[in-house]
Scaffold this active site. Structure first.
Site, PDB file in Angstrom:
ATOM      1  N   CYS A  23      -6.025  -8.373  -4.107  1.00 24.91           N
ATOM      2  CA  CYS A  23      -5.667  -8.700  -5.522  1.00 24.91           C
ATOM      3  C   CYS A  23      -4.572  -7.788  -5.813  1.00 24.91           C
ATOM      4  CB  CYS A  23      -6.718  -8.845  -6.521  1.00 24.91           C
ATOM      5  SG  CYS A  23      -6.220  -9.364  -8.230  1.00 24.91           S
TER       6      CYS A  23
ATOM      7  N   HIS B  68       0.430  -1.410   9.281  1.00 28.84           N
ATOM      8  CA  HIS B  68       1.157  -2.328   8.240  1.00 28.84           C
ATOM      9  C   HIS B  68      -0.223  -3.111   7.665  1.00 28.84           C
ATOM     10  CE1 HIS B  68       5.093  -1.818  10.348  1.00 28.84           C
ATOM     11  NE2 HIS B  68       4.735  -0.929   9.384  1.00 28.84           N
TER      12      HIS B  68
ATOM     13  N   ASP C  40      -3.464  -7.967  13.539  1.00 23.94           N
ATOM     14  CA  ASP C  40      -4.429  -8.860  13.976  1.00 23.94           C
ATOM     15  C   ASP C  40      -5.872  -8.270  14.114  1.00 23.94           C
ATOM     16  OD1 ASP C  40      -3.996  -7.248  16.475  1.00 23.94           O
ATOM     17  OD2 ASP C  40      -2.574  -8.611  17.203  1.00 23.94           O
TER      18      ASP C  40
ATOM     19  N   CYS D   8     -10.344 -11.382 -11.614  1.00 20.16           N
ATOM     20  CA  CYS D   8      -9.646 -11.094 -12.696  1.00 20.16           C
ATOM     21  C   CYS D   8      -8.430 -12.183 -12.979  1.00 20.16           C
ATOM     22  CB  CYS D   8      -9.061  -9.670 -12.793  1.00 20.16           C
ATOM     23  SG  CYS D   8      -7.542  -9.856 -11.548  1.00 20.16           S
TER      24      CYS D   8
END
Length: 247
Positions: free
Chosen positions: A94, A86, A71, A148
């Site tokens: 992406c 994490h 968070d 992309c």
């Protein structure tokens, strides 16, 4: 990998890494729920525990902070030397070109591409998720990477996914530099976190714990210098004030 040994709260199954990566329907469900849950989640403020750790860092008592939370509240509270084990939910990455975008920008993109899509929020859940009951996700549009055309994913480690090697190495280095380890508000149920504490303990470093109830540390038989079985917010706030009273 996150969640290799399971979670202490299995009642609500989180999305799995392979589900998200392998199924467009799962991505529709994830991003629809996130679109309606992220707004309230993004308004969260640091609590007394976050602020206490930031004060302790500012005075040189806490050297580094490795967090399982996604968070960003430790940084908002003022902590500077933070490693997000994490990842961070306020970023989108992406999976094809590795471009990173701000989650706030992506929120606007989600909303603009789904202006006519409607669902009722039954319950707000952790990390910006929202229970939408029996919502139909078939018409929900999931934007692709503008650079992309690739697959966009929140920049966090889902259960079943691997922590990036650079983050793993950074966390390992942090624990190797530490003289002692304080575990705060965690059951340490994920292997990615447990292995760090276990390695420090086996190296003879003192390990203390502030958490209500038993944890994976107890189940492993790890020796603890201290276990404060209490709310970490109260303990850290009081401890920081005592430690910094004369500074």
């Amino acid at each position: 990998r996150r969640g290799e040994k399971g979670s202490s709260k299995p009642a609500k199954k989180p999305i799995q890494h392979q589900e998200f990566m392998g199924s467009h329907a799962h991505r529709q469900r994830y991003w629809a729920r996130s679109m309606l849950g992220y707004g309230p989640f993004s308004l969260a403020k640091p609590n007394a525990a976050h602020r206490a750790l930031a004060r302790l860092e500012a005075h040189g008592i806490v050297q580094e902070l490795v967090t399982q939370n996604v968070d960003g509240l430790h940084q908002r509270a003022g902590s500077r030397r933070v490693l997000d084990l994490h990842g961070r939910i306020d970023a989108v990455r992406c999976m094809d070109c590795d471009a990173v975008a701000d989650r706030g920008w992506f929120q606007k993109l989600l909303e603009s591409e789904n202006e006519r899509w409607r669902a009722d929020v039954v319950e707000l859940r952790a990390d910006g998720d929202a229970d939408l009951g029996a919502a139909d996700y078939a018409a929900f549009n999931v934007p692709a990477c503008l650079a992309c055309g690739g697959l966009l994913k929140p920049d966090v480690v889902f259960f079943g996914g691997g922590v990036p090697p650079r983050i793993t190495q950074g966390a390992t280095d942090s624990f190797e530099r530490a003289e002692a380890v304080l575990v705060v508000g965690s059951t340490v149920s994920t292997y990615s976190a447990f292995r760090l504490v276990d390695r420090a303990a086996k190296a003879g470093k003192p390990v203390a714990l502030v958490n209500m109830g038993d944890t994976r540390l107890h189940k492993s038989g790890m020796p603890l210098e201290l276990h404060a079985d209490a709310d970490c917010t109260d303990v850290l706030d009081d401890a920081s004030r005592l430690l910094l009273a004369d500074r």
